[in-house]
Design a protein around this motif. Structure first.
Motif, PDB file in Angstrom:
ATOM      1  N   GLY A  25       9.800   1.733   3.364  1.00  0.00           N
ATOM      2  CA  GLY A  25       9.289   1.027   4.531  1.00  0.00           C
ATOM      3  C   GLY A  25       9.835  -0.398   4.529  1.00  0.00           C
ATOM      4  O   GLY A  25      10.809  -0.711   3.842  1.00  0.00           O
TER       5      GLY A  25
ATOM      6  N   VAL B  50       7.434  -6.573  -2.675  1.00  0.00           N
ATOM      7  CA  VAL B  50       6.682  -5.335  -2.501  1.00  0.00           C
ATOM      8  C   VAL B  50       7.316  -4.512  -1.390  1.00  0.00           C
ATOM      9  O   VAL B  50       7.511  -5.007  -0.275  1.00  0.00           O
ATOM     10  CB  VAL B  50       5.204  -5.628  -2.158  1.00  0.00           C
TER      11      VAL B  50
ATOM     12  N   PRO C 223       6.755  -0.845   0.551  1.00  0.00           N
ATOM     13  CA  PRO C 223       5.965   0.382   0.691  1.00  0.00           C
ATOM     14  C   PRO C 223       6.885   1.596   0.750  1.00  0.00           C
ATOM     15  O   PRO C 223       7.964   1.538   1.351  1.00  0.00           O
ATOM     16  CB  PRO C 223       5.212   0.184   2.006  1.00  0.00           C
TER      17      PRO C 223
ATOM     18  N   ARG D 133       7.168   6.105   0.934  1.00  0.00           N
ATOM     19  CA  ARG D 133       6.593   7.429   1.182  1.00  0.00           C
ATOM     20  C   ARG D 133       7.370   8.374   0.268  1.00  0.00           C
ATOM     21  O   ARG D 133       8.563   8.607   0.477  1.00  0.00           O
ATOM     22  CB  ARG D 133       6.766   7.793   2.643  1.00  0.00           C
TER      23      ARG D 133
ATOM     24  N   TYR E 276       7.263   3.024  -9.376  1.00  0.00           N
ATOM     25  CA  TYR E 276       6.596   3.201  -8.094  1.00  0.00           C
ATOM     26  C   TYR E 276       5.115   3.475  -8.356  1.00  0.00           C
ATOM     27  O   TYR E 276       4.759   4.512  -8.911  1.00  0.00           O
ATOM     28  CB  TYR E 276       7.202   4.368  -7.317  1.00  0.00           C
TER      29      TYR E 276
ATOM     30  N   LEU F 147      -0.461   4.803  -4.488  1.00  0.00           N
ATOM     31  CA  LEU F 147      -1.633   4.254  -3.813  1.00  0.00           C
ATOM     32  C   LEU F 147      -2.541   5.344  -3.250  1.00  0.00           C
ATOM     33  O   LEU F 147      -3.759   5.219  -3.272  1.00  0.00           O
ATOM     34  CB  LEU F 147      -1.200   3.320  -2.682  1.00  0.00           C
TER      35      LEU F 147
ATOM     36  N   GLN G 166       1.756   7.787  -0.869  1.00  0.00           N
ATOM     37  CA  GLN G 166       2.027   6.427  -0.413  1.00  0.00           C
ATOM     38  C   GLN G 166       2.098   5.591  -1.685  1.00  0.00           C
ATOM     39  O   GLN G 166       1.206   5.661  -2.534  1.00  0.00           O
ATOM     40  CB  GLN G 166       0.924   5.934   0.516  1.00  0.00           C
TER      41      GLN G 166
ATOM     42  N   ARG H 181       4.182   1.950  -3.784  1.00  0.00           N
ATOM     43  CA  ARG H 181       4.904   0.694  -3.622  1.00  0.00           C
ATOM     44  C   ARG H 181       5.732   0.452  -4.875  1.00  0.00           C
ATOM     45  O   ARG H 181       5.356   0.838  -5.974  1.00  0.00           O
ATOM     46  CB  ARG H 181       3.971  -0.468  -3.354  1.00  0.00           C
TER      47      ARG H 181
ATOM     48  N   GLU I 155       7.199  -2.503  -7.079  1.00  0.00           N
ATOM     49  CA  GLU I 155       7.080  -3.932  -7.322  1.00  0.00           C
ATOM     50  C   GLU I 155       8.168  -4.353  -8.291  1.00  0.00           C
ATOM     51  O   GLU I 155       8.307  -3.768  -9.356  1.00  0.00           O
ATOM     52  CB  GLU I 155       5.707  -4.267  -7.888  1.00  0.00           C
TER      53      GLU I 155
END
Length: 113
Positions: A43, A57, A59, A61, A88, A91, A106, A108, A110
């Motif tokens: 994302g 960060v 996001p 999928r 990853y 979430l 989902q 993220r 970092e």
């Protein structure tokens, strides 16, 4: 989605585990649970300051094959996937289709800079 043809990333599913540090506390280490083939779609990213570092960060999928609830191969929030040096954080996890053939995580990524 012809999901099978897109599962082209080899990820390791890991879970946090607390281990005594010998001084009355603990350290957290990550234990591998297994490996999964996945598809990753990114994302729009952002940056934030955290402690003494800037964190980027992004996001994500992440799609993997389905697994029954309670199965050790079914990803859960607060677990993570690793791919080499990349990490990853998961979430949330939902079924991608009514039959549960695929799961959408989902997540993220970092990256400290």
């Amino acid at each position: 989605m012809g999901a099978v043809s897109y599962l082209n990333r080899h990820l390791t599913l890991e879970e946090p585990q607390r281990v005594s540090d010998g001084a009355g506390g603990y350290v957290e280490s990550w234990v591998p649970l297994g490996s999964l083939w996945a598809s990753i779609e990114a994302g729009t990213g952002s940056k934030r300051s955290e402690d003494f570092a800037t964190i980027s960060v992004v996001p994500l999928r992440i799609t993997v094959r389905g697994a029954p609830v309670g199965s050790p191969s079914r990803p859960k929030p607060e677990q993570r996937f690793t791919e080499g040096a990349r990490t990853y954080v998961i979430l949330s996890v939902t079924e991608a289709d009514p039959m549960g053939h695929y799961l959408i995580c989902q997540a993220r990524e970092e990256v400290s800079s």
